[in-house]
Design a protein around this motif. Structure first.
Motif, PDB file in Angstrom:
ATOM      1  N   GLY A 256      59.837  34.491  29.279  1.00 17.21           N
ATOM      2  CA  GLY A 256      58.424  34.129  29.161  1.00 17.21           C
ATOM      3  C   GLY A 256      57.494  35.245  29.559  1.00 17.21           C
ATOM      4  N   GLY A 257      57.825  35.908  30.661  1.00 20.19           N
ATOM      5  CA  GLY A 257      56.965  36.980  31.138  1.00 20.19           C
ATOM      6  C   GLY A 257      56.873  38.135  30.170  1.00 20.19           C
ATOM      7  N   THR A 258      57.991  38.460  29.519  1.00 20.42           N
ATOM      8  CA  THR A 258      57.960  39.597  28.589  1.00 20.42           C
ATOM      9  C   THR A 258      57.162  39.275  27.333  1.00 20.42           C
ATOM     10  OG1 THR A 258      59.342  41.341  27.644  1.00 20.42           O
ATOM     11  CG2 THR A 258      60.070  39.100  27.248  1.00 20.42           C
ATOM     12  N   VAL A 259      57.180  38.011  26.885  1.00 25.11           N
ATOM     13  CA  VAL A 259      56.352  37.631  25.740  1.00 25.11           C
ATOM     14  C   VAL A 259      54.869  37.745  26.105  1.00 25.11           C
ATOM     15  CG1 VAL A 259      55.643  35.716  24.263  1.00 25.11           C
ATOM     16  CG2 VAL A 259      58.065  36.163  24.638  1.00 25.11           C
ATOM     17  N   VAL A 260      54.507  37.211  27.271  1.00 26.12           N
ATOM     18  CA  VAL A 260      53.113  37.302  27.715  1.00 26.12           C
ATOM     19  C   VAL A 260      52.708  38.758  27.884  1.00 26.12           C
ATOM     20  CG1 VAL A 260      51.508  36.779  29.588  1.00 26.12           C
ATOM     21  CG2 VAL A 260      53.137  35.046  28.818  1.00 26.12           C
ATOM     22  N   TYR A 261      53.612  39.545  28.468  1.00 25.08           N
ATOM     23  CA  TYR A 261      53.267  40.935  28.716  1.00 25.08           C
ATOM     24  C   TYR A 261      53.000  41.691  27.427  1.00 25.08           C
ATOM     25  CZ  TYR A 261      53.066  45.464  30.841  1.00 25.08           C
ATOM     26  OH  TYR A 261      52.617  46.697  31.244  1.00 25.08           O
ATOM     27  N   PHE A 316      53.443  30.288  41.089  1.00 19.67           N
ATOM     28  CA  PHE A 316      52.017  30.430  40.786  1.00 19.67           C
ATOM     29  C   PHE A 316      51.818  31.172  39.464  1.00 19.67           C
ATOM     30  CE2 PHE A 316      48.229  33.168  41.009  1.00 19.67           C
ATOM     31  CZ  PHE A 316      47.233  32.203  41.118  1.00 19.67           C
ATOM     32  N   ALA A 317      52.582  32.245  39.272  1.00 19.93           N
ATOM     33  CA  ALA A 317      52.425  33.060  38.064  1.00 19.93           C
ATOM     34  C   ALA A 317      52.859  32.304  36.814  1.00 19.93           C
ATOM     35  CB  ALA A 317      53.225  34.346  38.211  1.00 19.93           C
ATOM     36  N   GLY A 321      50.427  30.792  33.991  1.00 17.38           N
ATOM     37  CA  GLY A 321      50.514  31.362  32.652  1.00 17.38           C
ATOM     38  C   GLY A 321      50.708  30.303  31.584  1.00 17.38           C
ATOM     39  N   ALA A 322      51.552  29.309  31.872  1.00 17.92           N
ATOM     40  CA  ALA A 322      51.796  28.233  30.905  1.00 17.92           C
ATOM     41  C   ALA A 322      50.539  27.409  30.660  1.00 17.92           C
ATOM     42  CB  ALA A 322      52.932  27.334  31.400  1.00 17.92           C
ATOM     43  N   VAL A 323      49.818  27.095  31.726  1.00 20.35           N
ATOM     44  CA  VAL A 323      48.604  26.280  31.611  1.00 20.35           C
ATOM     45  C   VAL A 323      47.514  27.008  30.823  1.00 20.35           C
ATOM     46  CG1 VAL A 323      46.704  25.256  32.930  1.00 20.35           C
ATOM     47  CG2 VAL A 323      49.064  24.923  33.687  1.00 20.35           C
ATOM     48  N   ALA A 346      44.394  36.818  32.136  1.00 22.62           N
ATOM     49  CA  ALA A 346      45.833  36.934  31.894  1.00 22.62           C
ATOM     50  C   ALA A 346      46.477  37.921  32.867  1.00 22.62           C
ATOM     51  CB  ALA A 346      46.085  37.375  30.454  1.00 22.62           C
ATOM     52  N   MET A 347      45.800  39.024  33.141  1.00 23.35           N
ATOM     53  CA  MET A 347      46.333  40.016  34.071  1.00 23.35           C
ATOM     54  C   MET A 347      46.501  39.431  35.469  1.00 23.35           C
ATOM     55  SD  MET A 347      46.649  42.935  32.395  1.00 23.35           S
ATOM     56  CE  MET A 347      46.060  43.769  30.920  1.00 23.35           C
ATOM     57  N   LEU A 348      45.500  38.682  35.940  1.00 23.05           N
ATOM     58  CA  LEU A 348      45.533  38.134  37.291  1.00 23.05           C
ATOM     59  C   LEU A 348      46.651  37.116  37.467  1.00 23.05           C
ATOM     60  CD1 LEU A 348      41.723  37.743  38.080  1.00 23.05           C
ATOM     61  CD2 LEU A 348      43.325  39.381  39.079  1.00 23.05           C
ATOM     62  N   PHE A 349      46.992  36.391  36.402  1.00 22.25           N
ATOM     63  CA  PHE A 349      48.030  35.378  36.534  1.00 22.25           C
ATOM     64  C   PHE A 349      49.433  35.925  36.272  1.00 22.25           C
ATOM     65  CE2 PHE A 349      44.635  32.364  36.777  1.00 22.25           C
ATOM     66  CZ  PHE A 349      45.184  31.302  37.490  1.00 22.25           C
ATOM     67  N   MET A 350      49.539  37.075  35.646  1.00 25.20           N
ATOM     68  CA  MET A 350      50.858  37.675  35.470  1.00 25.20           C
ATOM     69  C   MET A 350      51.181  38.700  36.548  1.00 25.20           C
ATOM     70  SD  MET A 350      52.403  36.046  33.268  1.00 25.20           S
ATOM     71  CE  MET A 350      53.872  37.074  33.432  1.00 25.20           C
TER      72      MET A 350
END
Length: 432
Positions: A256-261, A316-317, A321-323, A346-350
């Motif tokens: 998930g993190g890599t997709v968001v990133y 938290f991250a 991110g999902a929400v 997006a930056m603050l939550f990742m």
């Protein structure tokens, strides 16, 4: 004798401090180059796509260029296997030196490659080969650097030190984006497409040579030097199998993190320019500002995890991110300020997950398989979902199915939430 003894005692902290700064800089500059390479490719893709593919269909050329971006990620598992083995058998420093040499070479090849008009499909093949080489190098670069920093970190500060990985990486992205903004402001689109896009790739190759020299001066970690299993005939695959649950957790935490990133941090500027028609210069400066916000947040969350633990910070991250996935995408319509707001949030939550995942990964594995144990599953996850994210998002958005991509992102983030819930707290694990 007393004077000499006192002088030695005074000099020891200074030498230790110098050694730590050498570790930080030597690791950071190489890691920054990796991220710089991947980012300048994504940022400049709209400008050089027609240089490596037929100019008759601009959209097709861009999609082909993004497809090569994704294909480069397929080499990451092989790079993770080779450089992971190298790091666990010959040393973390050796793996980092070899990976940075290969990455710098790939950047130079792209920077000086002839165009499609000159050698036809040969230009496309050169671009593909250069990206495959960089994918192989980067498959081992990040895990080796993560392991090295985690093992070199002072007691009780591993979370803060692990944030160096994404701090340096984001600096690399920021430099690449800023260079893009400067070039977009100084050159007209025709000049950018003709030759301006070559500048960042040549710069990357030059920086790579300097990073190579710096890494050759680094010391090896004590954890590796004192681990007898690293120099025995223990099968790497046997060690890998013994830690298979930890490997699966790495994949679950990474998808998930890599997709968001790659959606927000790497591809968002190019998407805004090519799909929504945003002004290139303004868009790239927004990306620079958003990356600065991210850099500032990383050490805070790394230090916080050293105090309250890894799990609360990760939850938290990933939950945040999902929400926010759907609202942030809906926010970006036709104004640059909308992109700025979405990227800042997006930056603050990742940042929380990005800051501490290098430490979390290292804390899952014993020393003799730590680099490989992180490298292979991490590379598989990034190859499966990270490299394909810009292409998939572009394709689905143009097909009117952008919500499908967003749902896919949310599902992967929720998977990470489940993995975190089933993990033990690791902040006090001894890596030696």
């Amino acid at each position: 004798m007393t004077d000499i003894s006192q002088s030695t005692q005074v000099d020891a902290p200074a030498r230790a401090g110098a050694g730590r700064w050498r570790t930080v800089f030597g690791t950071g500059i190489g890691n920054a180059l990796e991220w710089y390479d991947w980012n300048v490719y994504a940022v400049f893709a709209p400008f050089f796509a027609s240089q490596f593919f037929p100019k008759s269909d601009a959209t097709s050329a861009l999609l082909s260029t993004l497809a090569i971006f994704a294909v480069g990620f397929l080499m990451r598992p092989l790079g993770g296997l080779f450089f992971g083995w190298l790091g666990d058998r010959k040393g973390r420093r050796t793996a980092m030196v070899a990976s940075i040499a290969m990455a710098a070479g790939g950047s130079l090849v792209i920077g000086i490659a002839p165009t499609y008009d000159t050698i036809g499909i040969g230009a496309s093949l050169l671009l593909l080969l250069a990206r495959l080489g960089q994918g192989l190098a980067h498959g081992g670069e990040l895990p080796a650097a993560q392991t090295y920093v985690s093992e070199m970190a002072p007691p009780g500060r591993r979370g803060r030190w692990s944030s160096l990985i994404y701090v340096s990486g984001t600096i690399g992205i920021t430099v690449g984006t800023a260079l893009g903004a400067v070039l977009a402001s100084a050159l007209v689109p025709a000049e950018l497409a003709a030759w301006g896009w070559r500048i960042p790739f040549v710069v990357g190759g030059i920086i790579g040579v300097y990073a190579l020299v710096m890494r050759m001066r680094l010391a090896e970690t004590e954890a590796f030097e004192h681990d007898d299993a690293a120099r025995t005939k223990i099968s790497l695959w046997q060690a890998f199998w013994q830690n298979r649950i930890a490997c699966l957790k790495v994949i679950g935490l990474t998808l998930g993190g890599t997709v968001v990133y790659y959606t927000w941090f790497v591809a968002a500027p190019a998407q805004a320019i090519s799909v929504k028609g945003f002004d290139p210069s303004a868009t790239l400066w927004v990306a620079v500002a958003a990356n600065v916000v991210f850099i500032c947040a990383l050490p805070f969350f790394g230090a916080l995890s050293d105090k309250i633990g890894r799990k609360p910070v990760l939850q938290f991250a990933f939950i945040g991110g999902a929400v926010l996935t759907f609202p942030l995408n809906w926010l970006v319509q036709d104004q640059v300020w909308q992109l700025a707001a979405a990227m800042f949030i997006a930056m603050l939550f990742m940042a929380p997950a990005s800051a501490i995942l290098p430490a979390v990964y290292a804390e899952m594995f014993p020393t003799h398989v730590r680099t490989t144990g992180v490298a292979i599953p991490y590379a598989i996850a990034v190859a499966a979902c990270g490299g394909s994210a810009p292409y998939l998002q572009t394709w689905l958005t143009k097909a009117g199915a952008g919500s499908v991509f967003l749902t896919y992102t949310v599902a992967l983030l929720l998977l990470a939430v489940l993995v975190v819930r089933g993990m033990p707290e690791t902040k006090d694990v001894d890596l030696t």
